[in-house]
Scaffold this motif. Structure first.
Motif, mmCIF file in Angstrom:
data_model
loop_
_atom_site.group_PDB
_atom_site.id
_atom_site.type_symbol
_atom_site.label_atom_id
_atom_site.label_comp_id
_atom_site.label_asym_id
_atom_site.label_seq_id
_atom_site.Cartn_x
_atom_site.Cartn_y
_atom_site.Cartn_z
ATOM 1 N N PHE A 234 0.819 -1.204 0.000
ATOM 2 C CA PHE A 234 0.000 0.000 0.000
ATOM 3 C C PHE A 234 0.858 1.261 0.000
ATOM 4 O O PHE A 234 1.965 1.254 0.546
ATOM 5 C CB PHE A 234 -0.882 0.042 1.254
ATOM 6 C CG PHE A 234 -1.813 -1.122 1.412
ATOM 7 C CD1 PHE A 234 -2.936 -1.255 0.610
ATOM 8 C CD2 PHE A 234 -1.573 -2.090 2.379
ATOM 9 C CE1 PHE A 234 -3.801 -2.329 0.773
ATOM 10 C CE2 PHE A 234 -2.435 -3.160 2.553
ATOM 11 C CZ PHE A 234 -3.553 -3.286 1.745
ATOM 12 N N PRO A 235 0.351 2.369 -0.558
ATOM 13 C CA PRO A 235 1.042 3.646 -0.397
ATOM 14 C C PRO A 235 0.945 4.124 1.046
ATOM 15 O O PRO A 235 0.194 3.562 1.860
ATOM 16 C CB PRO A 235 0.298 4.576 -1.352
ATOM 17 C CG PRO A 235 -1.039 3.949 -1.551
ATOM 18 C CD PRO A 235 -0.846 2.471 -1.404
ATOM 19 N N GLU A 237 -0.469 6.429 2.505
ATOM 20 C CA GLU A 237 -1.750 6.916 2.999
ATOM 21 C C GLU A 237 -2.568 5.845 3.702
ATOM 22 O O GLU A 237 -3.537 6.156 4.409
ATOM 23 C CB GLU A 237 -2.566 7.514 1.840
ATOM 24 C CG GLU A 237 -2.053 8.844 1.310
ATOM 25 C CD GLU A 237 -0.812 8.725 0.439
ATOM 26 O OE1 GLU A 237 -0.227 9.763 0.100
ATOM 27 O OE2 GLU A 237 -0.433 7.567 0.095
ATOM 28 N N GLN A 238 -2.217 4.584 3.524
ATOM 29 C CA GLN A 238 -2.959 3.497 4.162
ATOM 30 C C GLN A 238 -2.772 3.565 5.681
ATOM 31 O O GLN A 238 -1.651 3.553 6.178
ATOM 32 C CB GLN A 238 -2.463 2.149 3.643
ATOM 33 C CG GLN A 238 -3.270 0.956 4.108
ATOM 34 C CD GLN A 238 -4.536 0.753 3.294
ATOM 35 O OE1 GLN A 238 -4.763 1.476 2.315
ATOM 36 N NE2 GLN A 238 -5.342 -0.220 3.651
ATOM 37 N N THR A 248 3.940 -0.474 3.837
ATOM 38 C CA THR A 248 3.913 0.740 3.029
ATOM 39 C C THR A 248 5.365 1.138 2.770
ATOM 40 O O THR A 248 6.281 0.616 3.428
ATOM 41 C CB THR A 248 3.210 1.884 3.772
ATOM 42 O OG1 THR A 248 3.959 2.173 4.977
ATOM 43 C CG2 THR A 248 1.773 1.520 4.132
ATOM 44 N N ASN A 284 -2.597 3.757 -7.140
ATOM 45 C CA ASN A 284 -1.871 3.391 -5.925
ATOM 46 C C ASN A 284 -0.482 2.846 -6.245
ATOM 47 O O ASN A 284 0.482 3.120 -5.522
ATOM 48 C CB ASN A 284 -2.653 2.342 -5.127
ATOM 49 C CG ASN A 284 -3.783 2.946 -4.314
ATOM 50 O OD1 ASN A 284 -3.888 4.169 -4.193
ATOM 51 N ND2 ASN A 284 -4.638 2.108 -3.769
ATOM 52 N N LYS A 287 1.732 5.758 -7.099
ATOM 53 C CA LYS A 287 2.036 6.525 -5.893
ATOM 54 C C LYS A 287 3.055 5.796 -5.029
ATOM 55 O O LYS A 287 4.009 6.389 -4.501
ATOM 56 C CB LYS A 287 0.746 6.765 -5.103
ATOM 57 C CG LYS A 287 0.896 7.669 -3.898
ATOM 58 C CD LYS A 287 -0.421 7.829 -3.154
ATOM 59 C CE LYS A 287 -1.427 8.584 -3.987
ATOM 60 N NZ LYS A 287 -2.692 8.815 -3.231
ATOM 61 N N LEU A 288 2.873 4.485 -4.871
ATOM 62 C CA LEU A 288 3.778 3.684 -4.055
ATOM 63 C C LEU A 288 5.196 3.699 -4.633
ATOM 64 O O LEU A 288 6.182 3.876 -3.895
ATOM 65 C CB LEU A 288 3.249 2.256 -3.965
ATOM 66 C CG LEU A 288 3.997 1.268 -3.077
ATOM 67 C CD1 LEU A 288 3.022 0.269 -2.465
ATOM 68 C CD2 LEU A 288 5.067 0.511 -3.852
#
Length: 313
Positions: A234-235, A237-238, A248, A284, A287-288
């Motif tokens: 996940f990025p 923000e998770q 992340t 996502n 972003k990641l």
């Protein structure tokens, strides 16, 4: 002239300016869901060999077909499955890591499934049963078709992999409510580390990663470890409370900070860090990747594997 060329290559090799790949990796699936045609599975073999082991088996057939399109393999997909894959190392029994093995089992050849006892027990009692599929293994419900042989791994114990020249050592990982696995693959005096799903020790209330970092530190210092394959799902923000045993970029680099304290930061510069199990959607994923690159203060060689494209380490 030929003698001079050989001499130059030898000198470059001796000073570290010329490196030769030790492992070849064929990603059959690189994502963490929801695309069932591209879920975690990586064929690994020593350079120059077609005797592979498969690290997890979420996607098999479609990934092999993609590799054939990319000219990684020159034989039909069913022959890659039967002849080239010599065994499966399953990190944990979640479907995105084993569904390809189950679905392809009728067309597969005789080989072993390697995993910790708790993982094998779930495969035996939930998947290879005559109510959910068929029992292609050598244990469990009768009749046993005995295509696959279960090989129970013990933490920290190195085993020889049948029909290959490789050895593997398994280490436990924490993955929310499950035990996952890291596999340390050895070929001659070189190593490759593959981690199944896991999250940071701090969130998981575990010391499994710290113990793993301690185990591999000498291999990094001696330049024997060719790379680490590790998830980042996940990025940033998770929220931590919904990581469910995943990483992340922020948490991954936090763990790498712990590793660097053991190895020294210089040892990690240009070290191969292969990022696995990225979860869609594409926004996502993008972003990641950007967050990992921005936080890469150690100078890792960040690698994002592509389904069906050979990776040499």
């Amino acid at each position: 002239m030929r003698f001079k060329l050989i001499t130059i290559l030898f000198l470059l090799s001796s000073i570290g300016g010329f490196t030769q790949s030790t492992f070849k990796i064929v990603p059959l699936g690189v994502l963490g869901g929801i695309d069932e045609s591209n879920m975690s599975a990586y064929m690994v073999a020593p350079a120059g060999s077609n005797n592979y082991i498969c690290m997890d088996a979420g996607t098999l057939h479609y990934g092999i077909e993609q590799a054939i399109k990319n000219k990684v393999f020159t034989i039909p997909a069913e022959q890659v499955l039967k002849k080239y894959i010599k065994g499966y190392f399953i990190s944990h029994p979640h479907l995105d890591h084993i569904s390809g093995l189950i679905i392809n089992s009728p067309d597969d050849s005789t080989k072993s499934i390697y995993a910790f006892a708790n993982c094998i027990n779930i495969i035996k009692t939930h998947y290879f049963t005559w109510t959910s599929w068929a029992n292609f293994a050598n244990e469990g419900e009768m009749p046993q078709l005995k295509k696959y042989t279960y090989q129970v791994l013990k933490p920290g114990e190195e085993i020889d992999v049948a029909n290959t020249t490789m050895k593997v050592t398994a280490f436990p990982l924490s993955h929310s409510n499950l035990t996952s696995t890291a596999f340390l693959i050895k070929s001659n005096n070189s190593y490759l580390l593959y981690l199944g799903d896991t999250g940071p020790d701090e969130i998981e209330k575990s010391n499994n990663l710290q113990a793993l970092w301690q185990a591999i530190t000498p291999l990094i210092k001696n330049h024997q470890l060719k790379g680490i394959m590790i998830e980042a799902s996940f990025p940033n923000e998770q929220p931590d409370k919904t990581l469910f045993g995943h990483f992340t970029p922020k948490w991954l680099m936090t763990e790498m900070t712990g590793l660097s304290k053991l190895t020294g930061a210089d040892a990690l510069k240009n070290f191969n860090l292969v990022i696995t199990h990225v979860k869609p959607p594409q926004v996502n994923i993008n972003k990641l990747k950007a967050q990992l690159k921005a936080d890469n203060s150690f100078g890792f060689n960040l690698i994002f594997p592509v389904q069906g494209k050979e990776l040499d380490l």
